[in-house]
Scaffold this motif. Structure first.
Motif, PDB file in Angstrom:
ATOM      1  N   LEU A  60       0.834  -1.206   0.000  1.00  0.00           N
ATOM      2  CA  LEU A  60       0.000   0.000   0.000  1.00  0.00           C
ATOM      3  C   LEU A  60       0.870   1.258   0.000  1.00  0.00           C
ATOM      4  O   LEU A  60       0.596   2.222  -0.709  1.00  0.00           O
ATOM      5  CB  LEU A  60      -0.942   0.002   1.215  1.00  0.00           C
ATOM      6  CG  LEU A  60      -2.170  -0.921   1.104  1.00  0.00           C
ATOM      7  CD1 LEU A  60      -2.931  -0.947   2.417  1.00  0.00           C
ATOM      8  CD2 LEU A  60      -3.082  -0.460  -0.030  1.00  0.00           C
ATOM      9  N   ILE A  61       1.925   1.216   0.814  1.00  0.00           N
ATOM     10  CA  ILE A  61       2.822   2.378   0.875  1.00  0.00           C
ATOM     11  C   ILE A  61       3.495   2.579  -0.482  1.00  0.00           C
ATOM     12  O   ILE A  61       3.583   3.706  -0.989  1.00  0.00           O
ATOM     13  CB  ILE A  61       3.867   2.183   2.004  1.00  0.00           C
ATOM     14  CG1 ILE A  61       3.170   2.250   3.370  1.00  0.00           C
ATOM     15  CG2 ILE A  61       4.968   3.241   1.918  1.00  0.00           C
ATOM     16  CD1 ILE A  61       4.010   1.760   4.527  1.00  0.00           C
ATOM     17  N   LEU A  62       3.945   1.485  -1.075  1.00  0.00           N
ATOM     18  CA  LEU A  62       4.601   1.567  -2.380  1.00  0.00           C
ATOM     19  C   LEU A  62       3.645   2.172  -3.419  1.00  0.00           C
ATOM     20  O   LEU A  62       4.001   3.070  -4.187  1.00  0.00           O
ATOM     21  CB  LEU A  62       5.010   0.157  -2.819  1.00  0.00           C
ATOM     22  CG  LEU A  62       5.885   0.067  -4.064  1.00  0.00           C
ATOM     23  CD1 LEU A  62       7.283   0.578  -3.775  1.00  0.00           C
ATOM     24  CD2 LEU A  62       5.942  -1.376  -4.575  1.00  0.00           C
ATOM     25  N   TRP A  63       2.403   1.695  -3.406  1.00  0.00           N
ATOM     26  CA  TRP A  63       1.374   2.163  -4.323  1.00  0.00           C
ATOM     27  C   TRP A  63       1.121   3.662  -4.090  1.00  0.00           C
ATOM     28  O   TRP A  63       1.074   4.453  -5.043  1.00  0.00           O
ATOM     29  CB  TRP A  63       0.107   1.320  -4.099  1.00  0.00           C
ATOM     30  CG  TRP A  63      -1.104   1.709  -4.882  1.00  0.00           C
ATOM     31  CD1 TRP A  63      -1.164   2.552  -5.951  1.00  0.00           C
ATOM     32  CD2 TRP A  63      -2.436   1.265  -4.647  1.00  0.00           C
ATOM     33  NE1 TRP A  63      -2.455   2.668  -6.393  1.00  0.00           N
ATOM     34  CE2 TRP A  63      -3.267   1.882  -5.619  1.00  0.00           C
ATOM     35  CE3 TRP A  63      -3.016   0.383  -3.717  1.00  0.00           C
ATOM     36  CZ2 TRP A  63      -4.644   1.661  -5.665  1.00  0.00           C
ATOM     37  CZ3 TRP A  63      -4.382   0.164  -3.768  1.00  0.00           C
ATOM     38  CH2 TRP A  63      -5.186   0.800  -4.739  1.00  0.00           C
ATOM     39  N   GLN A  64       0.986   4.028  -2.837  1.00  0.00           N
ATOM     40  CA  GLN A  64       0.751   5.438  -2.483  1.00  0.00           C
ATOM     41  C   GLN A  64       1.871   6.313  -3.069  1.00  0.00           C
ATOM     42  O   GLN A  64       1.624   7.361  -3.648  1.00  0.00           O
ATOM     43  CB  GLN A  64       0.696   5.576  -0.951  1.00  0.00           C
ATOM     44  CG  GLN A  64       0.468   6.998  -0.439  1.00  0.00           C
ATOM     45  CD  GLN A  64      -0.964   7.460  -0.696  1.00  0.00           C
ATOM     46  OE1 GLN A  64      -1.905   6.674  -0.632  1.00  0.00           O
ATOM     47  NE2 GLN A  64      -1.124   8.739  -1.011  1.00  0.00           N
ATOM     48  N   MET A  65       3.115   5.830  -2.910  1.00  0.00           N
ATOM     49  CA  MET A  65       4.262   6.618  -3.376  1.00  0.00           C
ATOM     50  C   MET A  65       4.264   6.724  -4.895  1.00  0.00           C
ATOM     51  O   MET A  65       4.497   7.785  -5.460  1.00  0.00           O
ATOM     52  CB  MET A  65       5.567   5.994  -2.886  1.00  0.00           C
ATOM     53  CG  MET A  65       5.858   6.383  -1.443  1.00  0.00           C
ATOM     54  SD  MET A  65       7.284   5.620  -0.648  1.00  0.00           S
ATOM     55  CE  MET A  65       8.013   4.581  -1.790  1.00  0.00           C
TER      56      MET A  65
END
Lengths: 300, 264
Positions: A60-65
């Motif tokens: 999720l963090i990767l996607w957000q970034m």
């Protein structure tokens, strides 16, 4: 599991000299076992849950970034939640026409799958048994089936629309024709693979055909059958989403297509989460039923 | 009149147009309570003989008479203990034996009698303690004991053992051989055992039937083992009758009828 038990037991072993240990053990078994059980269950939950939770958080963090730049074509997780808040919090909404909550869309799709898949299971197992038992039927039908099963599900849709002149039966037919092959082929393979030894046992005992069917054929074949049923349910769910995009009406497939036409990319992502979770639950349910029926001898 | 008579039995298999004669003119008479071993090199057709007696194979010539009546098709009066136990993995140990007991004695014995009979046969092979286990939970030797219990529970006229100890380790094999000897001594079963183990054949049998190599294999020699029963393997070390019988079988198998692959 074993590791956690050792972690608890080790301090005891270290502090107690070997001679005392024999005396200590029968005296205080209960507090140790309760404590170790609590610790074991605790570590069990942590070691089971931590990896998937961490992985999902990381993704999720990767996607957000990746999606947080203003020029990004796809929305970030935060934007998905913001834009699609309405459909996330109200899955049971009842509106006009296809303006329904996601729960109702998924239910409509599941009903189609239920009809098509049940039909496929009955026909697949029935014809599979015939093919497994009769070499003649195998020789005649196998080449036909081998060709038919390679036809992609959606290729059947125009033909079935022409035949049924209605979206609902056409979608059900597509589900049926998609999921019937793995069920049929795995059932027949299961029956062909019944070891000669079991057949010899049946012969020596002079089991009647009905007794052979219930006592030997069914239990020996059920694991194979469930392999087919499990592949079949996965294929059904794949096919229904694609078929619904074309036939329209209430259903998760058309919901996705409709969202794309309305440029509601966030809604598509929420719907995909639903599709994934439902597909996962379907797969696990069939596996669980198989596990139950074979008393644990089927592969998980 | 012999109890079991294998009368001029021959069998040929047809495969891809070619005919292979496996057995030719096999003649054997077995008396009640006799323990007969059939020994020979692998591929000689000794298991085929057993399968014909069991009714699992139909001979091309000749036939099998049990108590003067021709045998046709398999049946529980000729119970088979298969080489790889053949227990049904979805049934417990007790259910495996029960399947046979219920099939053979339904209508002849009450439910309680059948349950006791199942239990009795499991006790006979010392497996009653594991009656609720499934085959995959017990060792190979234990599985074979359950297979023997299942066969005994059918009260067969003749017990057919198809290399029953072949897949077991040496210690387990010896233990099981002793148990089979004890059961044979107690119940006086008529037994045909297929084996390729010379010591096993001499220790257990009243008669050893030696088969020539195929194709068209037949009985080469029929040796009587005149050893007192009960036999104990330790006491037989150095026994002249035992050693002579052993030497005769070895001589037959390795001097006069070597395995075809080894002779080449």
């Amino acid at each position: 599991m074993v590791h956690s038990a050792r972690v608890v037991a080790l301090p005891n072993l270290k502090t107690a000299p070997p001679a005392q240990q024999a005396v200590l053990h029968p005296l205080a078994p209960k507090p140790v076992s309760v404590l170790s059980r609590v610790v074991r269950i605790g570590t069990g939950i942590v070691t089971q849950l931590a990896p998937p939770v961490l992985t999902i958080a990381f993704l999720l963090i990767l996607w957000q970034m990746l999606a947080s730049s203003p020029t990004s074509a796809l929305p970030s997780p935060m934007r998905v939640i913001g834009e699609s808040w309405e459909i996330i919090v109200d899955p049971f909404k009842v509106g006009n026409g296809i303006d329904q909550g996601l729960f109702w869309h998924v239910t409509a799709s599941l009903v189609r799958v239920a009809y098509g898949y049940t039909l496929a299971a009955i026909v697949g197992i029935g014809v599979g048994v015939l093919l497994g038992q009769s070499t003649l039927a195998m020789r005649g039908l196998d080449p036909v089936f081998q060709v038919l099963r390679t036809i992609p599900p959606l290729a059947w849709l125009p033909l079935s629309l022409a035949a049924f002149r209605d979206g609902q039966p056409s979608a059900i037919f597509v589900i049926f024709i998609t999921s019937v092959w793995p069920i049929l082929i795995n059932t027949s393979v299961g029956i062909r693979n019944i070891p000669q030894d079991y057949r010899n046992v049946a012969k020596v005992l002079r089991l009647s055909p009905i007794e052979f069917f219930t006592r030997i054929m069914v239990p020996a074949t059920v694991p194979h059958m469930f392999t087919g049923l499990r592949i079949g349910i996965g294929l059904s769910w794949l096919a229904i989403v694609a078929a619904e995009m074309l036939i329209g009406g209430v259903g998760i497939g058309f919901f996705i297509w409709d969202a794309w036409n309305s440029s509601l990319i966030s809604d598509i992502i929420v719907a995909l989460v639903y599709v994934g979770v439902v597909g996962f639950v379907l797969d696990r349910s069939i596996a669980a039923i198989g596990h139950l029926l074979t008393r644990g001898t089927a592969a998980q | 009149m012999a109890y079991l008579k294998i009368d001029h039995v021959g069998i040929a298999f047809q495969r891809a147009g070619a005919t292979t004669e496996v057995l030719r003119d096999v003649n054997l008479s077995i008396e009640k309570s006799e323990y007969v071993s059939i020994i020979g090199h692998s591929g000689c057709g000794k298991s085929t003989v057993l399968n014909i007696v069991a009714g699992l194979l139909e001979p091309s010539q000749g036939g099998v008479l049990l108590e003067g009546r021709a045998v046709s098709g398999p049946g529980p009066d000729r119970a088979v203990v298969f080489q790889n136990h053949s227990l049904l993995p979805w049934l417990t140990v007790r259910e495996n034996v029960e399947l046979a007991v219920n099939k053979v004695f339904r209508g002849k014995r009450s439910k309680a009698e059948r349950r006791d009979w199942t239990r009795h046969n499991l006790e006979l092979v010392h497996m009653a303690h594991a009656e609720n286990k499934r085959p995959h939970e017990i060792s190979g030797g234990m599985k074979q004991r359950v297979g023997i219990a299942r066969a005994l529970a059918m009260e067969p006229k003749i017990l057919l053992l198809d290399e029953p100890f072949g897949a077991l380790d040496a210690l387990t094999r010896a233990h099981l051989q002793d148990q089979v000897m004890e059961i044979h001594g107690r119940l006086g079963n008529t037994i045909i055992m297929i084996t390729h183990d010379v010591d096993e054949a001499v220790l257990l049998s009243d008669r050893i039937v030696m088969m020539t190599n195929g194709p068209a294999a037949t009985i080469g020699e029929d040796l009587r083992v005149d050893l007192e029963r009960p036999r104990r393997r330790l006491e037989l070390v150095g026994n002249t009758t035992y050693n002579d019988a052993r030497a005769a079988v070895l001589e037959f198998l390795y001097a006069r009828h070597r395995a075809p692959t080894l002779a080449a």
